[in-house]
Design a protein around this motif. Sequence first.
Motif, PDB file in Angstrom:
ATOM      1  N   ILE A   1     -20.551  39.724 -38.391  1.00 29.59           N
ATOM      2  CA  ILE A   1     -19.829  40.657 -39.221  1.00 29.59           C
ATOM      3  C   ILE A   1     -21.063  41.624 -39.955  1.00 29.59           C
ATOM      4  O   ILE A   1     -21.884  41.227 -40.611  1.00 29.59           O
ATOM      5  CB  ILE A   1     -18.940  40.300 -40.274  1.00 29.59           C
ATOM      6  CG1 ILE A   1     -18.153  39.362 -39.651  1.00 29.59           C
ATOM      7  CG2 ILE A   1     -18.342  41.039 -41.128  1.00 29.59           C
ATOM      8  CD1 ILE A   1     -17.015  40.031 -38.691  1.00 29.59           C
ATOM      9  N   ASP A   2     -20.954  42.830 -39.738  1.00 32.83           N
ATOM     10  CA  ASP A   2     -21.918  43.915 -40.141  1.00 32.83           C
ATOM     11  C   ASP A   2     -21.392  44.717 -41.261  1.00 32.83           C
ATOM     12  O   ASP A   2     -22.140  45.129 -41.875  1.00 32.83           O
ATOM     13  CB  ASP A   2     -22.059  44.903 -39.151  1.00 32.83           C
ATOM     14  CG  ASP A   2     -22.811  44.258 -37.833  1.00 32.83           C
ATOM     15  OD1 ASP A   2     -23.948  43.809 -37.828  1.00 32.83           O
ATOM     16  OD2 ASP A   2     -22.131  44.387 -36.699  1.00 32.83           O
ATOM     17  N   ILE A   3     -20.005  44.514 -41.390  1.00 33.88           N
ATOM     18  CA  ILE A   3     -19.214  45.596 -42.564  1.00 33.88           C
ATOM     19  C   ILE A   3     -18.125  44.513 -43.057  1.00 33.88           C
ATOM     20  O   ILE A   3     -17.215  43.905 -42.371  1.00 33.88           O
ATOM     21  CB  ILE A   3     -18.666  46.760 -42.082  1.00 33.88           C
ATOM     22  CG1 ILE A   3     -19.833  47.579 -41.493  1.00 33.88           C
ATOM     23  CG2 ILE A   3     -17.856  47.425 -43.235  1.00 33.88           C
ATOM     24  CD1 ILE A   3     -19.184  48.732 -40.816  1.00 33.88           C
TER      25      ILE A   3
ATOM     26  N   LEU B   1     -11.578  31.567 -43.052  1.00 34.87           N
ATOM     27  CA  LEU B   1     -11.522  32.851 -42.449  1.00 34.87           C
ATOM     28  C   LEU B   1     -12.709  33.451 -42.024  1.00 34.87           C
ATOM     29  O   LEU B   1     -12.902  34.075 -40.873  1.00 34.87           O
ATOM     30  CB  LEU B   1     -10.827  34.144 -43.361  1.00 34.87           C
ATOM     31  CG  LEU B   1     -11.084  35.421 -43.093  1.00 34.87           C
ATOM     32  CD1 LEU B   1     -10.392  35.830 -41.917  1.00 34.87           C
ATOM     33  CD2 LEU B   1     -10.872  36.261 -44.195  1.00 34.87           C
ATOM     34  N   TRP B   2     -13.862  33.207 -42.927  1.00 39.91           N
ATOM     35  CA  TRP B   2     -15.009  33.812 -42.208  1.00 39.91           C
ATOM     36  C   TRP B   2     -15.555  33.016 -40.963  1.00 39.91           C
ATOM     37  O   TRP B   2     -16.087  33.365 -40.125  1.00 39.91           O
ATOM     38  CB  TRP B   2     -16.195  33.517 -43.562  1.00 39.91           C
ATOM     39  CG  TRP B   2     -17.425  33.857 -43.284  1.00 39.91           C
ATOM     40  CD1 TRP B   2     -18.589  33.096 -43.010  1.00 39.91           C
ATOM     41  CD2 TRP B   2     -18.054  35.235 -43.151  1.00 39.91           C
ATOM     42  NE1 TRP B   2     -19.728  33.597 -42.672  1.00 39.91           N
ATOM     43  CE2 TRP B   2     -19.488  34.897 -42.723  1.00 39.91           C
ATOM     44  CE3 TRP B   2     -17.304  36.490 -43.555  1.00 39.91           C
ATOM     45  CZ2 TRP B   2     -20.147  36.420 -42.693  1.00 39.91           C
ATOM     46  CZ3 TRP B   2     -18.188  37.576 -43.463  1.00 39.91           C
ATOM     47  CH2 TRP B   2     -19.744  37.311 -42.839  1.00 39.91           C
ATOM     48  N   ASP B   3     -15.465  31.712 -40.988  1.00 40.62           N
ATOM     49  CA  ASP B   3     -15.860  30.831 -39.633  1.00 40.62           C
ATOM     50  C   ASP B   3     -15.264  31.189 -38.772  1.00 40.62           C
ATOM     51  O   ASP B   3     -15.778  31.432 -37.800  1.00 40.62           O
ATOM     52  CB  ASP B   3     -15.465  29.424 -40.292  1.00 40.62           C
ATOM     53  CG  ASP B   3     -16.574  28.587 -41.196  1.00 40.62           C
ATOM     54  OD1 ASP B   3     -17.403  29.374 -41.366  1.00 40.62           O
ATOM     55  OD2 ASP B   3     -16.278  27.631 -41.592  1.00 40.62           O
ATOM     56  N   GLU B   4     -13.823  31.700 -38.747  1.00 36.61           N
ATOM     57  CA  GLU B   4     -13.302  32.088 -37.467  1.00 36.61           C
ATOM     58  C   GLU B   4     -13.481  33.317 -37.263  1.00 36.61           C
ATOM     59  O   GLU B   4     -13.643  33.845 -36.126  1.00 36.61           O
ATOM     60  CB  GLU B   4     -11.599  32.181 -37.808  1.00 36.61           C
ATOM     61  CG  GLU B   4     -10.820  32.451 -36.449  1.00 36.61           C
ATOM     62  CD  GLU B   4      -9.168  32.146 -36.816  1.00 36.61           C
ATOM     63  OE1 GLU B   4      -8.580  32.529 -35.859  1.00 36.61           O
ATOM     64  OE2 GLU B   4      -8.906  31.616 -38.004  1.00 36.61           O
ATOM     65  N   ALA B   5     -13.912  34.410 -38.123  1.00 37.68           N
ATOM     66  CA  ALA B   5     -14.328  35.599 -37.761  1.00 37.68           C
ATOM     67  C   ALA B   5     -15.545  35.690 -37.257  1.00 37.68           C
ATOM     68  O   ALA B   5     -15.837  36.661 -36.185  1.00 37.68           O
ATOM     69  CB  ALA B   5     -14.390  36.418 -39.316  1.00 37.68           C
TER      70      ALA B   5
ATOM     71  N   ILE C   1      -6.706  37.749 -37.031  1.00 39.42           N
ATOM     72  CA  ILE C   1      -6.730  36.455 -37.678  1.00 39.42           C
ATOM     73  C   ILE C   1      -5.648  36.402 -38.923  1.00 39.42           C
ATOM     74  O   ILE C   1      -5.766  37.338 -39.933  1.00 39.42           O
ATOM     75  CB  ILE C   1      -8.114  36.059 -38.552  1.00 39.42           C
ATOM     76  CG1 ILE C   1      -9.157  36.236 -37.304  1.00 39.42           C
ATOM     77  CG2 ILE C   1      -7.956  34.680 -39.165  1.00 39.42           C
ATOM     78  CD1 ILE C   1     -10.668  35.983 -37.771  1.00 39.42           C
ATOM     79  N   THR C   2      -4.687  35.624 -38.852  1.00 40.25           N
ATOM     80  CA  THR C   2      -3.841  35.719 -40.109  1.00 40.25           C
ATOM     81  C   THR C   2      -4.286  34.426 -40.798  1.00 40.25           C
ATOM     82  O   THR C   2      -4.837  33.436 -40.553  1.00 40.25           O
ATOM     83  CB  THR C   2      -2.251  35.290 -39.554  1.00 40.25           C
ATOM     84  OG1 THR C   2      -2.521  33.910 -38.816  1.00 40.25           O
ATOM     85  CG2 THR C   2      -1.864  36.392 -38.603  1.00 40.25           C
ATOM     86  N   GLY C   3      -3.931  34.765 -42.180  1.00 43.14           N
ATOM     87  CA  GLY C   3      -4.343  33.786 -43.066  1.00 43.14           C
ATOM     88  C   GLY C   3      -3.759  34.424 -44.528  1.00 43.14           C
ATOM     89  O   GLY C   3      -3.562  35.394 -44.821  1.00 43.14           O
TER      90      GLY C   3
END
Length: 277
Positions: free
Chosen positions: A88-90, A78-82, A65-67
Amino acid sequence: MSDLNTHKAAHAGRRALVTGASSGIGAAIARELAALGVDLVLTARRRDALEAVAATCKGVKVEIITGDLGKPDAARALWDEAIAGGPIDILINNAGFGYFRRFDEVDWARDAELVQLNMTSLVALARCFVDARKASTGPAHMVNIASTGAYQSVPNMALYAASKAFVRNFSEGLHDEHRGTPLTVTCVCPGGTETAFHAASGGGDYSWIANASTKSAEFVARAAIRAMLRGKRTVVPGLFNKLSCLSVRFVTRRFASRVATQVLGKPRLALPARREA
């Protein structure tokens, strides 16, 4: 069964978000996590550099993810895309930058970006991560990269060191808040590290002490992941760096600041444009 195999069995298939993953410590941490079988979401500003790092992370799924976390509201996007690809565990909050100059020699736009990237976006991602983990009973880890500069004031890096002091205090507070829960928070405080940071910051004419204590990005990454797996509160990679952070407890803050000035030397004549990372 070796410790590596034990950890690999426990972490295989989990997902980690690594910021500032295009080079240096972030890239090295990505490779350490891949060795544990952790799937990766790598983010930074340069896609080509991220793709090069992704190619070295064998045997796991890697998303890119570029940002630019130096911009307001970038962390939430970024979080929403991730998390679109799964939980996300880590969380590895590694993205950051600094400059080696007197505060009044640098324009406000660079300072504002530093505050946004080193502190505000880190806190925003931490909030997203902590809130998301409330609905899960599984183990989770947050790693925030600070600096040995977090232990004292550093002339010519005044704002950078102050931002890392914030990261350290914030991380240690979160660690203590979540003691006894499935979430661990670890603060990593590297000293000088063999990365592009120094060139991008317009680094000084370092003394032999600074050069002797410099570690590789891989050394720091291994220390960070070991500390994370053990649920440690804070780690300072390298014996000399540990001793320097310990020693400031026994001298005045003014004296420690003067020593930092001698160790780091003088700024270079030209401050490069901020590197993309």
